[in-house]
Write a protein that holds these residues in place. Structure first.
Motif, PDB file in Angstrom:
ATOM      1  N   ARG A   5      -6.122   1.283  -5.918  1.00 45.31           N
ATOM      2  CA  ARG A   5      -7.210   1.265  -6.915  1.00 45.31           C
ATOM      3  C   ARG A   5      -8.422   2.038  -6.419  1.00 45.31           C
ATOM      4  O   ARG A   5      -9.001   2.835  -7.158  1.00 45.31           O
ATOM      5  CB  ARG A   5      -7.593  -0.174  -7.240  1.00 45.31           C
ATOM      6  CG  ARG A   5      -6.570  -0.884  -8.081  1.00 45.31           C
ATOM      7  CD  ARG A   5      -7.006  -2.292  -8.423  1.00 45.31           C
ATOM      8  NE  ARG A   5      -5.983  -2.946  -9.198  1.00 45.31           N
ATOM      9  CZ  ARG A   5      -5.607  -4.196  -9.047  1.00 45.31           C
ATOM     10  NH1 ARG A   5      -6.203  -4.978  -8.160  1.00 45.31           N
ATOM     11  NH2 ARG A   5      -4.651  -4.712  -9.777  1.00 45.31           N
ATOM     12  N   LYS A   6      -8.819   1.799  -5.167  1.00 46.79           N
ATOM     13  CA  LYS A   6      -9.988   2.492  -4.620  1.00 46.79           C
ATOM     14  C   LYS A   6      -9.729   3.982  -4.472  1.00 46.79           C
ATOM     15  O   LYS A   6     -10.656   4.775  -4.517  1.00 46.79           O
ATOM     16  CB  LYS A   6     -10.384   1.875  -3.278  1.00 46.79           C
ATOM     17  CG  LYS A   6     -11.034   0.527  -3.436  1.00 46.79           C
ATOM     18  CD  LYS A   6     -11.524  -0.023  -2.124  1.00 46.79           C
ATOM     19  CE  LYS A   6     -12.238  -1.334  -2.353  1.00 46.79           C
ATOM     20  NZ  LYS A   6     -12.755  -1.908  -1.114  1.00 46.79           N
ATOM     21  N   ASN A  21      -1.272  -7.089  -1.511  1.00 48.44           N
ATOM     22  CA  ASN A  21      -2.567  -7.016  -2.210  1.00 48.44           C
ATOM     23  C   ASN A  21      -3.476  -5.948  -1.611  1.00 48.44           C
ATOM     24  O   ASN A  21      -4.213  -5.277  -2.339  1.00 48.44           O
ATOM     25  CB  ASN A  21      -3.268  -8.376  -2.189  1.00 48.44           C
ATOM     26  CG  ASN A  21      -2.596  -9.365  -3.118  1.00 48.44           C
ATOM     27  OD1 ASN A  21      -1.961  -9.002  -4.097  1.00 48.44           O
ATOM     28  ND2 ASN A  21      -2.720 -10.644  -2.795  1.00 48.44           N
ATOM     29  N   MET A  22      -3.423  -5.775  -0.297  1.00 47.66           N
ATOM     30  CA  MET A  22      -4.235  -4.747   0.365  1.00 47.66           C
ATOM     31  C   MET A  22      -3.840  -3.356  -0.124  1.00 47.66           C
ATOM     32  O   MET A  22      -4.693  -2.517  -0.398  1.00 47.66           O
ATOM     33  CB  MET A  22      -4.066  -4.849   1.886  1.00 47.66           C
ATOM     34  CG  MET A  22      -4.850  -3.849   2.704  1.00 47.66           C
ATOM     35  SD  MET A  22      -4.042  -2.276   3.128  1.00 47.66           S
ATOM     36  CE  MET A  22      -2.387  -2.706   3.569  1.00 47.66           C
ATOM     37  N   GLU A  25      -5.132  -2.788  -3.639  1.00 43.94           N
ATOM     38  CA  GLU A  25      -6.574  -2.506  -3.589  1.00 43.94           C
ATOM     39  C   GLU A  25      -6.841  -1.079  -3.099  1.00 43.94           C
ATOM     40  O   GLU A  25      -7.696  -0.377  -3.649  1.00 43.94           O
ATOM     41  CB  GLU A  25      -7.279  -3.526  -2.687  1.00 43.94           C
ATOM     42  CG  GLU A  25      -8.777  -3.361  -2.627  1.00 43.94           C
ATOM     43  CD  GLU A  25      -9.480  -3.599  -3.966  1.00 43.94           C
ATOM     44  OE1 GLU A  25     -10.627  -3.134  -4.103  1.00 43.94           O
ATOM     45  OE2 GLU A  25      -8.906  -4.234  -4.872  1.00 43.94           O
TER      46      GLU A  25
END
Length: 146
Positions: free
Chosen positions: A86-87, A79-80, A83
């Motif tokens: 995405r960022k 998940n990290m 993320e």
């Protein structure tokens, strides 16, 4: 909107590029600041993110009890990385989790995402989990492992 360049990765990671770094294998040896190198980065980011916690595995050491000691604590890292992608405004973020992580699916996904890469682009493959060879279901002598 045009995707941000890989410089967005630098911003998403808290501008780590401009901070003081120590060399991981030479204690107290500084790594030179890479800010100048980061400014020239061109291209888009294309990512394949794969993860296994082996919650689906009922046959090996990594699966849940009673057969194994798992599931592994890999969902956090998976998940990290999603993320971070995405960022960083990655142009492509393809994800595979547990049962989706077959040899065929991974190869197909790498080919699909890789076909989107241009000359100046970056392809990132990220995997979290462990590797193991499992006997094929119903495998007999001479049969291949999975």
């Amino acid at each position: 909107a045009q995707p941000k360049s890989p410089l967005a990765t630098k911003a998403a990671m808290g501008n780590a590029c401009a901070s003081k770094h120590l060399h991981p294998h030479l204690p107290n040896a500084e790594i030179s600041d890479c800010e100048d190198d980061c400014d020239d980065v061109q291209g888009e980011i294309h990512m394949v993110i794969c993860g296994l916690d082996y919650a689906c595995d009922r046959r090996s050491w990594a699966g849940p009890p009673p057969a194994g000691n798992g599931p592994l604590d890999t969902k956090y890292a998976y998940n990290m990385m999603i993320e971070l992608a995405r960022k960083s405004e990655a142009s492509t973020i393809a994800t595979l989790w547990n049962e989706q992580c077959t040899k065929e699916n991974i190869a197909k996904t790498i080919a699909e995402v890789g076909s989107k890469c241009g000359e100046e682009d970056y392809f990132i493959f990220y995997y979290t989990g462990h590797g193991d060879r499992l006997p094929s279901i119903g495998a007999g002598e001479g049969d291949d492992d999975e």
